[in-house]
Enzyme design. Structure first.
Site, mmCIF file in Angstrom:
data_model
loop_
_atom_site.group_PDB
_atom_site.id
_atom_site.type_symbol
_atom_site.label_atom_id
_atom_site.label_comp_id
_atom_site.label_asym_id
_atom_site.label_seq_id
_atom_site.Cartn_x
_atom_site.Cartn_y
_atom_site.Cartn_z
ATOM 1 C CB SER A 161 -40.980 -49.750 8.182
ATOM 2 O OG SER A 161 -41.212 -49.477 6.827
ATOM 3 N NE ARG A 176 -34.920 -55.268 17.873
ATOM 4 C CZ ARG A 176 -33.946 -55.649 17.088
ATOM 5 N NH1 ARG A 176 -33.701 -56.940 16.933
ATOM 6 N NH2 ARG A 176 -33.204 -54.785 16.442
ATOM 7 C CG ASP A 214 -39.358 -47.160 6.768
ATOM 8 O OD1 ASP A 214 -38.317 -47.797 6.986
ATOM 9 O OD2 ASP A 214 -39.985 -46.567 7.671
HETATM 10 C C1 BGC Z 1 -37.832 -50.034 12.362
HETATM 11 C C2 BGC Z 1 -37.187 -49.900 11.006
HETATM 12 C C3 BGC Z 1 -37.741 -48.683 10.281
HETATM 13 C C4 BGC Z 1 -37.653 -47.460 11.162
HETATM 14 C C5 BGC Z 1 -38.264 -46.239 10.500
HETATM 15 C C6 BGC Z 1 -37.744 -48.740 13.133
HETATM 16 O O1 BGC Z 1 -38.446 -48.857 14.326
HETATM 17 O O2 BGC Z 1 -37.223 -51.071 13.093
HETATM 18 O O3 BGC Z 1 -37.396 -51.061 10.233
HETATM 19 O O4 BGC Z 1 -37.022 -48.493 9.108
HETATM 20 O O5 BGC Z 1 -38.309 -47.676 12.378
HETATM 21 O O6 BGC Z 1 -39.600 -46.444 10.186
#
Ligand code: BGC
Length: 494
Positions: A161, A176, A214
């Site tokens: 995620s 990133r 996620d």
């Molecule tokens: C991430 C996402 C993720 C979200 C919730 C963010 O920091 O970049 O990819 O879906 O957090 O977990």
């Protein structure tokens, strides 16, 4: 009263009052209210800009919101079957599950193990991270399958995620790190071969079927049991959403010549909304958080909302009121513990907001035990109000994202599946978000308080477990049906 944040204290016995709060402290409270309150006009302005930014992210030129196509190209029917592994590399835990989607519609069995994600790994070496993950998977399979030498390779949905560009469902180039991760040599690279190399080295019998965000998992898992679910959100350590778009509305995929009405789940990565600082009402505290973070200038929206940052905003406010203002709160006390960056997490704020006592005695104890500070009663009132303002701002800004996707898609009614520690545990987050949605979308007051809102944000199904298994199943099924779009390794789908 709209937009002014909660003045009544629903969870507190007695009314709570500022009567014994001296004038100078009251002024500080009013100043904080001005900083942190997001009124209706601002919510609407943010939402309208958000809609434009969602569009921009889908365009050829792109924008600051990545709007990553995920190659999840349908909702589940509820009739998916099979056994799948799911791995979730979250910020705090690593979770491994084995999910069996049963013959019964929308039903599943699940076994799972959780492993702690050692803090050092988040800022350590890439190899150590992948090795640790492969070890956990290997341990899980040995525990549940014993001798693995004769085992067919198990299909795995890997919930990773972080923002990752997916040219393929079984590939992900990390754009990133977010959520405080900072591991060199991974940004700009495809994480799948790194992960697979660690698995191969240990001979773990797994084939990666899909890399999943996620939010996409949450969307698909929620739609498995409720067909009104159109958006999946995470309000946790990080914050983000996914929804189903039509390929015809994704100009940056035009070169793929996909049928315009084919669905494609989009991982918005909306944490990056307003990185240009055009509309979000940032306070001096938000500016410090950004400046001192591993990735300044990134994740502007997330840094005002997500669990990782709520306690830190609060801490910065208190340190500032001790050091720099006419009223020095906690005067004469040693605040060295409070000076430690990121020492307060969002559960600290939750506990303050949940203090049921008129005299805020639980908050007093919390400050004594955790920070070695003994706040006066007026200071406790300021502390409580600050927590409310920060928590309310997070919920109200979050609603702008949900409203923006709904507006963009023309959804007048739908369900939104949400998960994450802030959504599930932060007091009043749901109600405050629902109130903000009502204000943004101009819904009339309900005739009966028990009536449902047209767009409801509800607790989601388990996205990184069931959702990941479903996405693996959907991908295998569509390959079987001959839809090979976005499949990098067809050999893994046999
Ligand atoms: C991430 C996402 C993720 C979200 C919730 C963010 O920091 O970049 O990819 O879906 O957090 O977990």
């Amino acid at each position: 009263m709209f937009g002014l944040g909660p003045r009544k204290r629903p969870s507190r016995k007695g009314t709570g009052s500022f009567v014994d709060v001296p004038q100078d402290l009251l002024k500080e409270i009013e100043q904080l209210e001005r900083h942190f309150t997001v009124d209706i006009a601002k919510l609407k302005q943010i939402t309208n800009h958000f809609v434009e930014e969602l569009e921009k992210g889908l365009s050829m030129e792109g924008g600051s919101i990545p709007m990553n196509p995920t190659w999840v190209m349908s909702f589940p029917t509820g009739y998916e079957t099979g056994t799948y592994l799911a791995l979730d590399m979250g910020g705090t835990n690593l979770r491994v599950c084995e999910i069996t989607l049963t013959e019964q519609k929308s039903e599943f069995d699940i076994i799972q193990s959780k492993y702690r994600m050692p803090e050092e790994l988040k800022t350590g070496e890439a190899d150590e991270l992948w090795e640790y993950i492969a070890d956990c998977l290997s341990q899980f399979i040995e525990t549940h399958h014993g001798d693995t030498s004769k085992l067919d390779k198990l299909p795995l949905g890997f919930t990773f995620s972080y923002p990752a560009t997916q040219h393929y469902v079984d590939e992900g180039v990390l754009q990133r790190w977010t959520k405080g991760f900072d591991i060199a040599g991974v940004e700009g690279h495809n994480v799948v071969p790194m992960f697979e190399a660690a698995l191969a080295q240990r001979g773990v019998p797994i084939k990666l079927t899909a890399l999943i965000n996620d939010t996409t998992g949450t969307l698909i898992a929620s739609a498995y049991t409720d067909t009104k679910m159109k958006i999946g959100c995470i309000f946790g350590t990080g914050c983000n959403a996914a929804y189903m778009e039509n390929c015809g509305s994704i100009p940056k995929l035009a070169h793929m010549n996909l049928p315009p009405d084919t669905p494609m789940a989009i991982n918005c990565e909306w944490g990056a909304f307003d990185n240009e600082h055009k509309v979000l009402p940032r306070t001096p505290y938000d500016i410090i958080i950004d400046k001192d973070s591993p990735r300044p200038g990134q994740q502007a929206f997330e840094k005002m909302i997500a669990g990782l940052y709520l306690g830190e905003v609060f801490r910065l406010v208190l340190v500032d009121l001790h050091d720099n203002h006419e009223t020095h709160i906690f005067a004469g006390q040693d605040i060295s513990k409070l000076r430690k960056a990121y020492s307060l997490d969002s559960s600290f704020l939750s506990a303050i907001e949940e203090d049921p006592f008129e005299n805020l005695s639980e908050t007093f104890e919390l400050f004594q035990n955790k920070l070695n500070i003994s706040p006066s009663h007026p200071e406790l009132e300021l502390i409580r109000r600050t927590a409310e303002l920060i928590g309310t701002r997070a919920a109200r800004l979050s609603a702008c994202g949900v409203a923006a996707i709904s507006k963009k898609k023309g959804y007048e009614t739908c369900h939104v599946g949400a998960d994450g520690s802030v959504f599930n545990k932060y007091p009043h987050f749901k109600e405050r978000g629902a109130q903000a949605l009502r204000e943004i979308l101009d819904w009339p007051e309900k005739a009966d308080p028990k009536d449902d809102d047209p767009i409801e944000i509800l607790a989601a199904e388990d996205g990184s477990g069931v959702g990941a298994a479903l996405i693996a199943a959907l991908t295998l099924q569509r390959v079987k049906d001959g839809n090979m779009h976005g499949i990098l390794h067809p050999e893994n789908f046999k």
